[in-house]
Design a protein around this motif. Structure first.
Motif, PDB file in Angstrom:
ATOM      1  N   ALA A 510       0.844  -1.192   0.000  1.00  0.00           N
ATOM      2  CA  ALA A 510       0.000   0.000   0.000  1.00  0.00           C
ATOM      3  C   ALA A 510       0.876   1.237   0.000  1.00  0.00           C
ATOM      4  N   GLY A 511       0.466   2.234  -0.766  1.00  0.00           N
ATOM      5  CA  GLY A 511       1.190   3.496  -0.839  1.00  0.00           C
ATOM      6  C   GLY A 511       0.411   4.477  -1.689  1.00  0.00           C
ATOM      7  N   ASN A 512       1.108   5.442  -2.258  1.00  0.00           N
ATOM      8  CA  ASN A 512       0.473   6.463  -3.077  1.00  0.00           C
ATOM      9  C   ASN A 512       0.806   6.263  -4.546  1.00  0.00           C
ATOM     10  N   ASP A 513      -0.196   6.471  -5.405  1.00  0.00           N
ATOM     11  CA  ASP A 513       0.049   6.422  -6.838  1.00  0.00           C
ATOM     12  C   ASP A 513       0.642   7.762  -7.295  1.00  0.00           C
ATOM     13  N   PRO A 514       0.955   7.913  -8.590  1.00  0.00           N
ATOM     14  CA  PRO A 514       1.560   9.173  -9.040  1.00  0.00           C
ATOM     15  C   PRO A 514       0.705  10.408  -8.782  1.00  0.00           C
ATOM     16  N   ASP A 515      -0.601  10.220  -8.609  1.00  0.00           N
ATOM     17  CA  ASP A 515      -1.478  11.343  -8.288  1.00  0.00           C
ATOM     18  C   ASP A 515      -1.652  11.546  -6.794  1.00  0.00           C
ATOM     19  N   ARG A 516      -0.818  10.871  -5.997  1.00  0.00           N
ATOM     20  CA  ARG A 516      -0.816  10.996  -4.536  1.00  0.00           C
ATOM     21  C   ARG A 516      -2.073  10.417  -3.901  1.00  0.00           C
ATOM     22  N   ARG A 517      -2.719   9.481  -4.559  1.00  0.00           N
ATOM     23  CA  ARG A 517      -3.896   8.834  -3.996  1.00  0.00           C
ATOM     24  C   ARG A 517      -3.492   7.510  -3.342  1.00  0.00           C
ATOM     25  N   PRO A 518      -4.009   7.196  -2.151  1.00  0.00           N
ATOM     26  CA  PRO A 518      -3.693   5.906  -1.526  1.00  0.00           C
ATOM     27  C   PRO A 518      -4.278   4.746  -2.335  1.00  0.00           C
ATOM     28  N   VAL A 519      -3.437   3.767  -2.632  1.00  0.00           N
ATOM     29  CA  VAL A 519      -3.844   2.617  -3.441  1.00  0.00           C
ATOM     30  C   VAL A 519      -3.162   1.362  -2.897  1.00  0.00           C
ATOM     31  N   ILE A 520      -3.600   0.206  -3.390  1.00  0.00           N
ATOM     32  CA  ILE A 520      -2.976  -1.074  -3.080  1.00  0.00           C
ATOM     33  C   ILE A 520      -2.565  -1.731  -4.390  1.00  0.00           C
ATOM     34  N   HIS A 521      -1.321  -2.189  -4.451  1.00  0.00           N
ATOM     35  CA  HIS A 521      -0.795  -2.850  -5.642  1.00  0.00           C
ATOM     36  C   HIS A 521      -0.268  -4.239  -5.286  1.00  0.00           C
ATOM     37  N   GLN A 522      -0.035  -5.007  -6.331  1.00  0.00           N
ATOM     38  CA  GLN A 522       0.620  -6.305  -6.236  1.00  0.00           C
ATOM     39  C   GLN A 522       1.915  -6.225  -7.028  1.00  0.00           C
ATOM     40  N   VAL A 523       3.027  -6.656  -6.432  1.00  0.00           N
ATOM     41  CA  VAL A 523       4.327  -6.566  -7.088  1.00  0.00           C
ATOM     42  C   VAL A 523       5.062  -7.886  -6.918  1.00  0.00           C
ATOM     43  N   SER A 524       5.812  -8.272  -7.939  1.00  0.00           N
ATOM     44  CA  SER A 524       6.604  -9.495  -7.834  1.00  0.00           C
ATOM     45  C   SER A 524       7.815  -9.262  -6.949  1.00  0.00           C
ATOM     46  N   VAL A 525       8.413 -10.342  -6.487  1.00  0.00           N
ATOM     47  CA  VAL A 525       9.485 -10.261  -5.493  1.00  0.00           C
ATOM     48  C   VAL A 525      10.730  -9.584  -6.050  1.00  0.00           C
ATOM     49  N   ASP A 526      10.812  -9.403  -7.369  1.00  0.00           N
ATOM     50  CA  ASP A 526      11.924  -8.678  -7.972  1.00  0.00           C
ATOM     51  C   ASP A 526      11.503  -7.327  -8.541  1.00  0.00           C
ATOM     52  N   GLY A 527      10.222  -6.969  -8.388  1.00  0.00           N
ATOM     53  CA  GLY A 527       9.741  -5.687  -8.889  1.00  0.00           C
ATOM     54  C   GLY A 527       9.409  -5.673 -10.359  1.00  0.00           C
ATOM     55  N   GLY A 528       9.551  -6.811 -11.038  1.00  0.00           N
ATOM     56  CA  GLY A 528       9.316  -6.839 -12.480  1.00  0.00           C
ATOM     57  C   GLY A 528       7.866  -6.630 -12.859  1.00  0.00           C
ATOM     58  N   PHE A 529       6.948  -7.173 -12.076  1.00  0.00           N
ATOM     59  CA  PHE A 529       5.527  -7.020 -12.329  1.00  0.00           C
ATOM     60  C   PHE A 529       4.943  -6.127 -11.240  1.00  0.00           C
ATOM     61  N   ASP A 530       4.147  -5.152 -11.637  1.00  0.00           N
ATOM     62  CA  ASP A 530       3.513  -4.234 -10.698  1.00  0.00           C
ATOM     63  C   ASP A 530       2.118  -3.961 -11.236  1.00  0.00           C
ATOM     64  N   SER A 531       1.091  -4.318 -10.450  1.00  0.00           N
ATOM     65  CA  SER A 531      -0.274  -4.262 -10.956  1.00  0.00           C
ATOM     66  C   SER A 531      -1.206  -3.722  -9.884  1.00  0.00           C
ATOM     67  N   PRO A 532      -2.139  -2.825 -10.235  1.00  0.00           N
ATOM     68  CA  PRO A 532      -3.067  -2.275  -9.242  1.00  0.00           C
ATOM     69  C   PRO A 532      -4.114  -3.292  -8.817  1.00  0.00           C
ATOM     70  N   LEU A 533      -4.451  -3.280  -7.540  1.00  0.00           N
ATOM     71  CA  LEU A 533      -5.504  -4.130  -7.007  1.00  0.00           C
ATOM     72  C   LEU A 533      -6.674  -3.327  -6.465  1.00  0.00           C
ATOM     73  N   LYS A 534      -6.399  -2.150  -5.896  1.00  0.00           N
ATOM     74  CA  LYS A 534      -7.464  -1.323  -5.317  1.00  0.00           C
ATOM     75  C   LYS A 534      -7.073   0.133  -5.474  1.00  0.00           C
ATOM     76  N   ASN A 535      -7.935   0.914  -6.144  1.00  0.00           N
ATOM     77  CA  ASN A 535      -7.571   2.277  -6.495  1.00  0.00           C
ATOM     78  C   ASN A 535      -8.297   3.363  -5.706  1.00  0.00           C
ATOM     79  N   ASP A 536      -9.355   3.035  -5.007  1.00  0.00           N
ATOM     80  CA  ASP A 536     -10.160   4.085  -4.384  1.00  0.00           C
ATOM     81  C   ASP A 536     -10.251   3.903  -2.873  1.00  0.00           C
ATOM     82  N   ILE A 537      -9.107   3.748  -2.221  1.00  0.00           N
ATOM     83  CA  ILE A 537      -9.097   3.523  -0.773  1.00  0.00           C
ATOM     84  C   ILE A 537      -9.552   4.769  -0.024  1.00  0.00           C
ATOM     85  N   GLY A 538      -9.051   5.915  -0.426  1.00  0.00           N
ATOM     86  CA  GLY A 538      -9.500   7.154   0.177  1.00  0.00           C
ATOM     87  C   GLY A 538      -8.705   7.599   1.387  1.00  0.00           C
TER      88      GLY A 538
END
Length: 601
Positions: A510-538
């Motif tokens: 969990a962190g902030n996207d480029p627009d500074r919005r709190p989001v949840i992502h999924q990332v591979s253990v080497d950072g190669g894959f990065d995919s959004p899971l939840k975009n509207d946490i608030g």
């Protein structure tokens, strides 16, 4: 620490993760909340990765930005030794020297970038247009299938293009970076993630090591896996695992088919014990294959491995008990009742289950390991730890107190005589033992450490420090825990606040996207894959927990829960955890939100 469990079906988790981590153009809108459950596409017979995608051609697009995107795809779209040849078909003759040809070899490395923005300019008077790519450096895809840390530092690449002759025959690149580039989207398109396994330092369990595999026939897969194992683990994992004996190398390619395989090795000191361990490694590193694998040492048959039986008889590592969900309600730990999932009971006496802020409970055989962050009368936080049979009879509180403490995590790499875990407190990382003794862990991470989570195998951790995500290997020697050098993962998020494992090689953060919005992502253990899971946490995610097992244990695969704005949430589907889903509330309980959810397994 040991724990019973049925055979690990990690292939399903790996394939599900591969399905979920889709490129931006996959048809899922950027603002849609992705549900982490799905089916696995069926590969064609004879292929372990489905039919290979067709390499892009320069004539596939005459628009500047798509043309450059196809150029980035070309490097990854086929055999590695032809990567430069494919890329050079996009270049004008006058630009060929800007990307020097390399010897035809599979040792070619690809610089992987994540596209952040794409801009193009109209053609000028000379008919030349410009494409400007703003990028994040992801890493270097090496010949051994590992994605190493980034070596380049550029955040922008510029290409110039002109129309090809005769008119109407497309575009050509006239100026380009002098490095062989590909994108993370191309990596997802033309490769899949594949784990190979190495033994831990005392050779009691296997540790997964992520690699990237193009579409290959089964016999080629066996050859690649044997080469990867002989070549040793990924750089970042080396201090936590044991490689094959020095100078181990394959003799020719693996042969076979129709569930009968043969591998020939030169392996110093190849006694029965080492060969048996290698047989287990091969079985887990080839989860797609069944049948028999014959292992030869210098042309002499030494071992036959029934791959499916080997996986059934020898777990890669202990999985723990079937998972159940819990949360904190008004300072007390309670089980949760979600859908038709198995429900647990709190293994902590009521007298000890008070003033809880967060907790971590693990099961190891007939033992319970419980660690709680509790609020004292002085409003300072302390760690409270107890181990033993259910219910845990005795708890000890740490002598030191802190202003902030993360949710603790148990390390599953230890035996019952040496239970240990990690917790972040006031910006530093601490190791704790079964009596709440705390000792600082030296750590080369910039900024305050605010979260830490252990993997299911027990020899890797994810941690959050200075707003960034790191992974590090865990080494255990005589009950003493030490960490290897942390590796920072490139992600699309900034100001990361929390992270945990949701599969062998995937982390939820969990962190902030480029627009500074709190989001949840999924990332591979080497950072190669990065995919959004939840975009509207608030609001900022303050705690995040995942279940890293597969979907055969009573929970959907890739399940996680989190806390934000003083309330608890689940995924699959994404929804608020209600008071009515908290079990064993006494009559007259205060009406508050459940907080600090966690899994017990």
């Amino acid at each position: 620490m040991t724990a019973p469990g049925p055979r690990v079906r990690r292939l399903v988790v790996g394939l599900l993760a591969g399905v979920l981590l889709l490129p931006a153009g996959c048809g899922i809108p950027a603002e849609t909340d992705v549900q982490v459950d799905g089916s696995v596409p069926v590969a064609e017979p004879g292929s372990l990765n489905g039919p290979p995608a067709s390499p892009p051609a320069p004539t596939d697009s005459d628009e500047p930005v798509p043309f450059i995107e196809n150029y980035l795809r070309a490097a990854a779209a086929g055999e590695r030794d032809q990567a430069y040849t494919r890329a050079r078909t996009f270049l004008a003759g006058e630009a060929r020297d800007q990307l020097p040809g390399k010897p035809q070899t599979s040792e070619i490395e690809l610089t992987v970038v994540r596209l952040r923005a794409k801009e193009s300019t109209p053609p000028n008077n000379q008919g030349t247009s410009t494409v400007r790519l703003k990028v994040q450096q992801v890493g270097v895809l090496r010949a051994d299938g590992t994605l190493g840390p980034p070596e380049a530092t550029e955040t922008e690449y510029v290409f110039e293009l002109r129309r090809a002759e005769p008119p109407g025959s497309g575009l050509l690149i006239t100026r380009l970076p002098n490095v062989l580039l590909t994108s993370d989207a191309a990596l997802r398109e033309f490769y899949r993630q594949h784990n190979v396994y190495f033994w831990n330092s005392d050779q009691t369990r296997l540790i997964p090591d992520l690699r990237y595999l193009p579409a290959v026939p089964a016999e080629r897969l066996v050859t690649e896996v044997v080469k990867w194992l002989a070549g040793g683990p990924s750089d970042w994992l080396q201090s936590g695992v044991t490689g094959l004996p020095d100078r181990t190398r394959p003799i020719n390619n693996a042969t076979g088919g129709d569930s009968q395989w043969e591998v020939n090795l030169d392996m110093p000191g190849a006694n029965e014990e080492r060969l048996a361990r290698l047989g287990t490694q091969l079985a887990w590193s080839l989860p797609e294959l069944t049948g028999q694998l014959d292992l030869k040492i210098q042309n002499q048959k030494r071992l036959s491995v029934d791959l499916e039986r080997e996986r059934a008889d020898h777990d890669a590592y202990p999985r723990g008990a079937d998972p159940t969900r819990f949360s904190v309600y008004d300072g007390v730990i309670h089980p949760l009742a979600l859908a038709s999932e198995r429900r647990g009971t709190v293994p902590i006496p009521a007298a000890e289950n008070r003033n809880v802020v967060s907790a971590s409970i693990a099961r190891a055989d007939d033992q319970v390991l419980a660690a709680m962050v509790v609020n004292g009368p002085d409003r300072r936080l302390r760690l409270k730890v107890g181990t033993g049979q259910d219910p845990v009879p005795v708890f000890t509180s740490s002598a030191a107190s802190f202003h902030t403490m993360s949710q603790p995590t148990w390390l599953r790499s230890l035996d019952q005589a040496h239970p240990a875990g990690l917790v972040a407190a006031d910006g530093k990382l601490y190791r704790f033992d079964g009596t709440a003794g705390l000792s600082p862990v030296p750590l080369n991470v910039a900024g305050n450490v605010v979260a830490v989570a252990g993997s299911l195998d027990g020899h890797r951790i994810a941690l959050v420090g200075g707003g960034a995500l790191y992974v590090a290997p865990v080494n255990v020697d005589g009950g003493v825990v030490s960490l290897g050098q942390p590796r920072r993962l490139p992600t699309m998020l900034t100001d990361v606040t929390a992270a945990d494992w949701i599969s062998e090689d995937q982390i939820v953060l969990a962190g902030n996207d480029p627009d500074r919005r709190p989001v949840i992502h999924q990332v591979s253990v080497d950072g190669g894959f990065d995919s959004p899971l939840k975009n509207d946490i608030g609001s900022v995610v303050t705690q995040l927990v995942g279940y890293p097992g597969s979907g055969d244990r009573g929970l959907p695969a890739l399940s996680f829960m989190y806390e934000a704005n003083g309330a608890a949430y689940q995924n699959n589907p994404f929804e608020f955890i209600k008071r009515q889903q908290v079990l064993d509330l006494p009559p007259g309980s205060r009406v508050v939100n459940p907080t600090a959810p966690f899994f017990v397994y």
